[in-house]
Motif scaffolding. Sequence first.
Motif, short mmCIF file in Angstrom:
data_model
loop_
_atom_site.label_atom_id
_atom_site.label_comp_id
_atom_site.label_asym_id
_atom_site.label_seq_id
_atom_site.Cartn_x
_atom_site.Cartn_y
_atom_site.Cartn_z
N ARG A 177 10.79 -36.69 -9.08
CA ARG A 177 12.14 -37.25 -9.09
C ARG A 177 12.29 -38.33 -8.02
O ARG A 177 13.04 -39.29 -8.18
N THR A 223 6.74 -34.85 -13.17
CA THR A 223 7.40 -33.54 -13.14
C THR A 223 8.48 -33.52 -14.23
O THR A 223 8.85 -34.58 -14.77
N ARG A 224 8.98 -32.34 -14.48
CA ARG A 224 10.04 -32.25 -15.50
C ARG A 224 11.29 -32.99 -15.03
O ARG A 224 11.98 -33.61 -15.85
N GLN A 242 4.68 -34.86 -18.98
CA GLN A 242 5.07 -33.72 -18.13
C GLN A 242 3.92 -32.74 -17.91
O GLN A 242 3.25 -32.30 -18.82
N VAL A 243 3.74 -32.42 -16.62
CA VAL A 243 2.72 -31.44 -16.24
C VAL A 243 3.47 -30.18 -15.82
O VAL A 243 4.44 -30.25 -15.09
N THR A 288 5.95 -25.90 -18.94
CA THR A 288 6.42 -26.33 -20.26
C THR A 288 5.89 -27.72 -20.60
O THR A 288 6.40 -28.38 -21.51
N SER A 328 8.07 -31.77 -5.38
CA SER A 328 8.39 -30.67 -4.45
C SER A 328 7.38 -29.53 -4.54
O SER A 328 7.09 -28.88 -3.53
N GLN A 352 7.03 -23.83 -11.53
CA GLN A 352 6.79 -24.26 -12.92
C GLN A 352 5.89 -25.49 -12.96
O GLN A 352 5.17 -25.70 -13.93
N HIS A 353 5.93 -26.31 -11.91
CA HIS A 353 5.03 -27.47 -11.88
C HIS A 353 3.61 -27.01 -11.49
O HIS A 353 2.63 -27.41 -12.13
N ASN A 368 4.66 -36.30 0.60
CA ASN A 368 6.06 -35.89 0.51
C ASN A 368 6.73 -36.11 1.86
O ASN A 368 6.10 -35.89 2.91
N LEU A 406 6.73 -42.14 0.04
CA LEU A 406 5.82 -42.64 -1.00
C LEU A 406 5.97 -44.14 -1.20
O LEU A 406 5.03 -44.81 -1.64
P1 FAD Z 1 12.55 -32.25 -6.73
O1 FAD Z 1 12.47 -30.77 -6.72
O2 FAD Z 1 13.88 -32.88 -6.63
O3 FAD Z 1 11.61 -32.75 -5.55
C1 FAD Z 1 11.52 -34.08 -5.12
C2 FAD Z 1 10.60 -34.08 -3.90
O4 FAD Z 1 10.39 -35.41 -3.52
C3 FAD Z 1 11.18 -33.35 -2.69
O5 FAD Z 1 10.20 -32.43 -2.22
C4 FAD Z 1 11.44 -34.44 -1.66
O6 FAD Z 1 11.18 -34.02 -0.35
C5 FAD Z 1 10.44 -35.50 -2.08
N1 FAD Z 1 10.84 -36.87 -1.76
C6 FAD Z 1 12.06 -37.46 -1.92
N2 FAD Z 1 12.00 -38.75 -1.62
C7 FAD Z 1 10.73 -39.02 -1.21
C8 FAD Z 1 10.04 -40.18 -0.79
N3 FAD Z 1 10.67 -41.37 -0.73
N4 FAD Z 1 8.72 -40.07 -0.48
C9 FAD Z 1 8.08 -38.89 -0.54
N5 FAD Z 1 8.68 -37.75 -0.95
C10 FAD Z 1 9.99 -37.81 -1.30
N6 FAD Z 1 8.91 -28.69 -13.75
C11 FAD Z 1 7.76 -29.33 -13.98
O7 FAD Z 1 7.38 -30.24 -13.23
N7 FAD Z 1 7.00 -29.02 -15.08
C12 FAD Z 1 7.34 -28.05 -15.95
O8 FAD Z 1 6.62 -27.82 -16.92
C13 FAD Z 1 8.55 -27.34 -15.71
N8 FAD Z 1 8.93 -26.34 -16.53
C14 FAD Z 1 10.07 -25.65 -16.23
C15 FAD Z 1 10.41 -24.55 -17.03
C16 FAD Z 1 11.53 -23.81 -16.72
C17 FAD Z 1 11.87 -22.63 -17.61
C18 FAD Z 1 12.34 -24.17 -15.62
C19 FAD Z 1 13.56 -23.35 -15.28
C20 FAD Z 1 12.00 -25.23 -14.84
C21 FAD Z 1 10.88 -26.00 -15.13
N9 FAD Z 1 10.51 -27.09 -14.34
C22 FAD Z 1 9.33 -27.72 -14.58
C23 FAD Z 1 11.40 -27.65 -13.31
C24 FAD Z 1 11.03 -27.22 -11.91
O9 FAD Z 1 11.66 -25.99 -11.60
C25 FAD Z 1 11.52 -28.27 -10.88
O10 FAD Z 1 12.88 -28.47 -11.04
C26 FAD Z 1 10.82 -29.63 -10.99
O11 FAD Z 1 9.41 -29.46 -11.05
C27 FAD Z 1 11.20 -30.48 -9.78
O12 FAD Z 1 10.70 -31.76 -9.93
P2 FAD Z 1 10.45 -32.72 -8.68
O13 FAD Z 1 9.49 -32.06 -7.75
O14 FAD Z 1 10.13 -34.06 -9.21
O15 FAD Z 1 11.92 -32.84 -8.04
#
Ligand code: FAD
Length: 347
Positions: free
Chosen positions: A237, A262-263, A276-277, A280, A295, A299-300, A314, A333
């Motif tokens: 994200r 990520t999702r 998506q990795v 799911t 993060s 699930q990831h 991160n 990043l």
């Molecule tokens: P966030 O959790 O928002 O993390 C963003 C990270 O980026 C944070 O750690 C932050 O510190 C860091 N960051 C922010 N800005 C910067 C920067 N400028 N430089 C460096 N770091 C920075 N997720 C999946 O990925 N795959 C799946 O298959 C999947 N299946 C799911 C299934 C179910 C049933 C459920 C409930 C959830 C599922 N999820 C899945 C979602 C999962 O729970 C998380 O919500 C998701 O992986 C979070 O994505 P993220 O790490 O991109 O976002």
Amino acid sequence: SRALRNRSVPSFSTLVARFMSTLVLAEHEGGLVKPSSLSAVEAAGFVNKEKSITVLLAGSGPSLQEAVSHAASCHPLISQVLVAEADILKHPLAETWAKLIQLVQQKDGYSYIMASSSSFGKKYTSKSCGSFGCSPVTDVVEISEPRLFVRPIYAGNALSTVRYTGPDPCMMTIRSTSFPISSFSKDTNSDAVPISQVDLSTFNEETFGKSRWLNLTSQDSERPDLGNARVVVTGGRALKSADNFKLLEKLAEKLGAAVGATRAAVDAGFVPNELQVGQTGKIVAPDLYMAFGVSGAIQHLAGMRDSKVIVAVNKDPDAPIFQVADYGLVADLFDVIPEMLEKLPEK
Ligand code: FAD
């Protein structure tokens, strides 16, 4: 008694081989059997010590014929190639394939039917299991004994050992990342094995249920396929926009890598769903997995924790991704990726 003597009575070893026989449902693309299907052949070697492994290929046209030649000579565990050639099998539809598997099983009575845990494998095995009255064993990562399997549960946080006690065929899907293709299997110069055609005379369109193939939308890319790439660079994200993901794409080009997401990044519309990795999404286990702004939600991790080397960038030193990372960098990043792009040589 002469009639009896002349009748070809199968030998004991033939009967055992038939009893232990295994069918691998194979996918093909561009005239080649997909690597994930060859991983299913590797897995079949664990259940079938007799090495009586048949590969089933279906489709039509020249690319099927090329894939058949590939299958017949690419792996020492394959003992036969079965070919189902028909226009109706050109596109993978669960109902059509389930009928085909039923037809082949009625004739040959396999003990095991295996496929990789791709969307292809999952669709056909579950649909076919309905007609055979058996339950599939899915996502197998280890075969301890011919009917004793290890598979992940709770998004990969625990491993469960299950014994299959149902009727034949024992149908399963395997995680290709857990059954790497042995190097000798890439030798395409070995002797070709017999090729047989499936008799499709009883196969007609009325038997195929309600789904129809409409079209395939896919993105043309020079980059390797996410499921098989040796290097994967993933964005979360934190990338903030589809435009910023282009930075990651440039990095992937320099590294000869596939792009993952990520999702949260997919849901935000930065990249298409197929990247998506995770639990799911796709399950990957490359030699190098680089996670930028991810993060590390469970699930990831379920989709990438088996990667050989994990690198995480991160801003948050407490991000859970650092618990699985071999190399971690607490940094922004948007500083790191441009610096890498500048310092990495052109491909
Ligand atoms: P966030 O959790 O928002 O993390 C963003 C990270 O980026 C944070 O750690 C932050 O510190 C860091 N960051 C922010 N800005 C910067 C920067 N400028 N430089 C460096 N770091 C920075 N997720 C999946 O990925 N795959 C799946 O298959 C999947 N299946 C799911 C299934 C179910 C049933 C459920 C409930 C959830 C599922 N999820 C899945 C979602 C999962 O729970 C998380 O919500 C998701 O992986 C979070 O994505 P993220 O790490 O991109 O976002």
